[in-house]
Design an enzyme around this catalytic site. Structure first.
Site, PDB file in Angstrom:
ATOM      1  N   SER A 127      16.368   8.514  68.706  1.00 52.80           N
ATOM      2  CA  SER A 127      17.332   7.405  69.551  1.00 52.80           C
ATOM      3  C   SER A 127      18.191   6.776  68.914  1.00 52.80           C
ATOM      4  O   SER A 127      18.749   5.649  69.436  1.00 52.80           O
ATOM      5  CB  SER A 127      16.221   6.480  70.165  1.00 52.80           C
ATOM      6  OG  SER A 127      15.077   7.014  71.016  1.00 52.80           O
ATOM      7  N   GLU A 161       9.097  12.773  60.982  1.00 57.91           N
ATOM      8  CA  GLU A 161      10.431  13.156  62.149  1.00 57.91           C
ATOM      9  C   GLU A 161       9.685  14.140  63.284  1.00 57.91           C
ATOM     10  O   GLU A 161      10.121  14.017  64.196  1.00 57.91           O
ATOM     11  CB  GLU A 161      11.549  13.307  61.369  1.00 57.91           C
ATOM     12  CG  GLU A 161      12.598  12.804  62.246  1.00 57.91           C
ATOM     13  CD  GLU A 161      12.477  10.914  62.021  1.00 57.91           C
ATOM     14  OE1 GLU A 161      12.682  10.472  63.040  1.00 57.91           O
ATOM     15  OE2 GLU A 161      12.509  10.629  60.667  1.00 57.91           O
ATOM     16  N   THR A 179      12.710   2.630  60.642  1.00 56.12           N
ATOM     17  CA  THR A 179      14.252   2.999  60.482  1.00 56.12           C
ATOM     18  C   THR A 179      14.930   1.763  60.013  1.00 56.12           C
ATOM     19  O   THR A 179      14.697   0.848  59.900  1.00 56.12           O
ATOM     20  CB  THR A 179      14.585   3.240  61.874  1.00 56.12           C
ATOM     21  OG1 THR A 179      13.799   4.575  62.478  1.00 56.12           O
ATOM     22  CG2 THR A 179      16.260   3.809  61.834  1.00 56.12           C
TER      23      THR A 179
HETATM   24  N1  GLY Z   1      12.462   8.379  64.708  1.00 59.27           N
HETATM   25  C1  GLY Z   1      13.322   7.188  65.143  1.00 59.27           C
HETATM   26  C2  GLY Z   1      14.651   8.087  65.762  1.00 59.27           C
HETATM   27  O1  GLY Z   1      15.037   8.799  65.405  1.00 59.27           O
HETATM   28  O2  GLY Z   1      15.161   7.384  66.725  1.00 59.27           O
END
Ligand code: GLY
Length: 572
Positions: A458, A430, A393
């Protein structure tokens, strides 16, 4: 104003001893907080920062700069974010004095059922078995998100914001140490399985593209040209949409995404989640991310403890860890896409959180915390979600000369996402942020897969306010550790009044309602003895955040980029 990269006020970067170890950590640096008068970008790559600052220097808004930064990140940090993924953005509209939050999270295909990640044996797959291939790909939201915010708040021509990434994609960009190392590490995780991905990230002999080599991405340049001319239409209803649907139909783990799924994607404006924290108000993003609510719970539980006078001591970390355990327990049981799941209304109820905070024993660490029962909530509605989240991310913060602010966290989930690539960009994985298990012991998991639902995140893009005025924009990558990284840096900045760069570089102490992780090879390990004496189970490990923050104080901007990665803060 014409700002060249040489005139940007970059943070001072000096090579130093290896302080932080992690498989994809490449560039331990000593940095300093950057200060400017008018506008600033803090992001994970200098080329992305330059693209954003150039837009701001032409009189563009934070919304304009966000488009340029995101497109350049897609090219030069492709493992972390891009138009094949999803994102959340907080936007401070300076004129209206209003905070808006935008949800560009990926969605499950309409046909997906709670057993979407079950194998032929009728059981949930192992996590990595679900990642690679089209099955993990959610309907992407990032492009529609930046287009939506640009239409609302931008003043620059859409195409002009894509040109820096188009040019770099066409002529080539220098492969950074981190990108090279990430490719090499991901080779063991099937990054070379699919042909288009293999051809882009690897040489003919199968070796990863070298650090410092120039990588061209003409397919991405072409996709961006079409998007520059026609907006997001080619991506959601046109040629690129057809390519995405074809790409997710992989032989192994095929996905179910259809053209209708892409055409039906929409960005959602949601209410921010804000809580008072001492003299400030801390605001974040609501569900489908758990970031804003979990941070808000931790801070509210800590509000009655005198962390400011404790400083970063074992005493303060004990309190922080216990509050984090309690909040992560609620997160695991209740938090999911609130458009699909009736989440408890009382998760931020003050009396409820005071009762939760009263469970903290100053002398003894609790074992794993149990979720609480917020007001009006029936106990035993759900079963907890134990899904892992990996750290692929990126976060960027932007302030423009008009006072508008962006705090955006953007992702394709794990590094390199699903490994499926089309038109020069990677598609996310995702959907593996959903619980693979639909139920446990007869109770549904709130974050189970459902058609059209957004997986729980998160990500915690955050803004902090004092007397109604913004004073801080901050966020980080880091999977489910993001909430810890961002919350404790907010504490370091507000309670311990740390310099911004020092706060971001403060060694991490992380708890997700299990053992406490101390950042290895840092001063965090000094707390090990004191924490163990209080009964904490402690591990040391690499903790690779990527915090990018801008603070506003007395009319000046202060920016910092996490020394654990290769980003910078710059502006004018
Ligand atoms: N895939 C990391 C998040 O959305 O927290």
């Amino acid at each position: 104003m014409n700002v060249s990269i040489k005139t940007l006020m970059f943070a001072s970067l000096t090579a130093a001893s290896a302080v932080h170890a992690d498989t994809t950590q490449t560039q331990p640096l000593v940095r300093a907080t950057v200060s400017t008068d008018s506008a600033m970008v803090a992001a994970a790559n200098p080329l992305a920062v330059k693209a954003g600052v150039d837009v701001l220097a032409k009189g563009g808004t934070a919304a304009d700069a966000a488009v340029a930064v995101q497109m350049m990140l897609n090219l030069v940090e492709p493992q972390s974010s891009g138009i094949g993924g999803g994102a959340f953005m907080l936007y401070w509209d300076a004129q209206a004095k209003k905070l808006l939050t935008f949800d560009g999270r990926e969605k499950a295909p309409a046909s997906a059922t709670p057993e979407y990640f079950y194998g032929d044996d009728g059981k949930p797959m192992k996590w990595w078995d679900g990642v690679v291939g089209g099955r993990s790909v959610g309907v992407p939201g990032t492009l529609k998100l930046v287009e939506h915010v640009h239409a609302k708040y931008g003043n620059q021509k859409w195409m002009s914001l894509l040109i820096p990434a188009i040019v770099k994609a066409q002529i080539g960009f220098e492969v950074s140490p981190r990108l090279h190392k990430s490719i090499a590490a991901a080779q063991e995780r099937k990054l070379d399985l699919f042909e288009s991905t293999r051809n882009y990230f690897f040489n003919e002999d199968g070796s990863p593209v070298a650090q410092g080599s120039y990588l061209k991405n003409p397919e991405f340049a072409q996709a961006l040209r079409e998007i520059g001319i026609n907006g997001s239409a080619p991506f959601y209803t046109g040629r690129i949409a057809e390519d995405i649907v074809a790409a997710v139909a992989t032989e192994t783990n095929p996905g179910e995404m259809t053209l209708e799924d892409l055409a039906n994607y929409s960005v959602i404006e949601r209410a921010p989640v804000c809580v008072p924290y001492r003299a400030h108000e801390v605001c974040g993003m609501g569900p489908p991310t758990s970031g804003g609510l979990t941070m808000a719970q931790i801070l509210t539980m800590l509000n009655n403890h005198d962390l400011p006078s404790m400083g970063p001591t074992a005493e303060a970390w004990h309190l922080y860890i216990e509050a984090a355990k309690l909040a992560y327990a609620d997160r695991g049981l209740y938090m999911a896409d609130a458009d699909f799941v009736d989440m408890p209304e009382g998760l931020l109820d003050k009396t409820y959180l005071a009762q939760r905070a009263a469970l903290i024993d100053l002398e003894q660490a609790m074992e794993k915390a149990e979720a609480g029962v917020p007001p009006k909530e029936d106990a035993d509605r759900f079963s907890p979600d134990t899904q892992p989240e990996r750290a692929g991310t990126s976060h960027f913060s932007i302030v423009d000369q008009f006072g508008n602010i962006v705090s955006m966290t953007t992702t394709i989930e794990t590094g390199f996402g699903s490994r499926v690539m089309t038109n020069g960009f990677l598609l996310n994985n995702e959907l593996t942020d959903f619980s693979f298990a639909a139920e446990r012991e007869g109770l549904p998991v709130a974050n189970r897969v459902e058609g059209g639902k957004r997986p729980r995140s998160s990500m915690s893009p955050t803004m902090v306010f004092k007397d109604g005025a913004p004073v801080l924009a901050i966020g980080s990558p880091g999977g489910s550790r993001i909430i810890n990284y961002v919350t404790q840096k907010v504490i370091a900045i507000l309670d311990w009044e740390m310099d911004l760069q020092a706060a971001l570089d403060l060694p991490h102490v992380v708890n997700r309602n299990g053992a406490t992780d101390l950042e290895e090879n840092t001063a965090a390990t000094d707390y090990q003895g004191a924490l163990e004496a209080l009964g904490h189970k402690v591990k040391t490990r690499g903790l690779n955040s990527g915090l990018h923050a801008i603070a506003i104080e007395d009319g000046k901007l202060f920016g910092a980029a996490d020394s654990r990665r290769e980003g910078i803060a710059a502006g004018f």
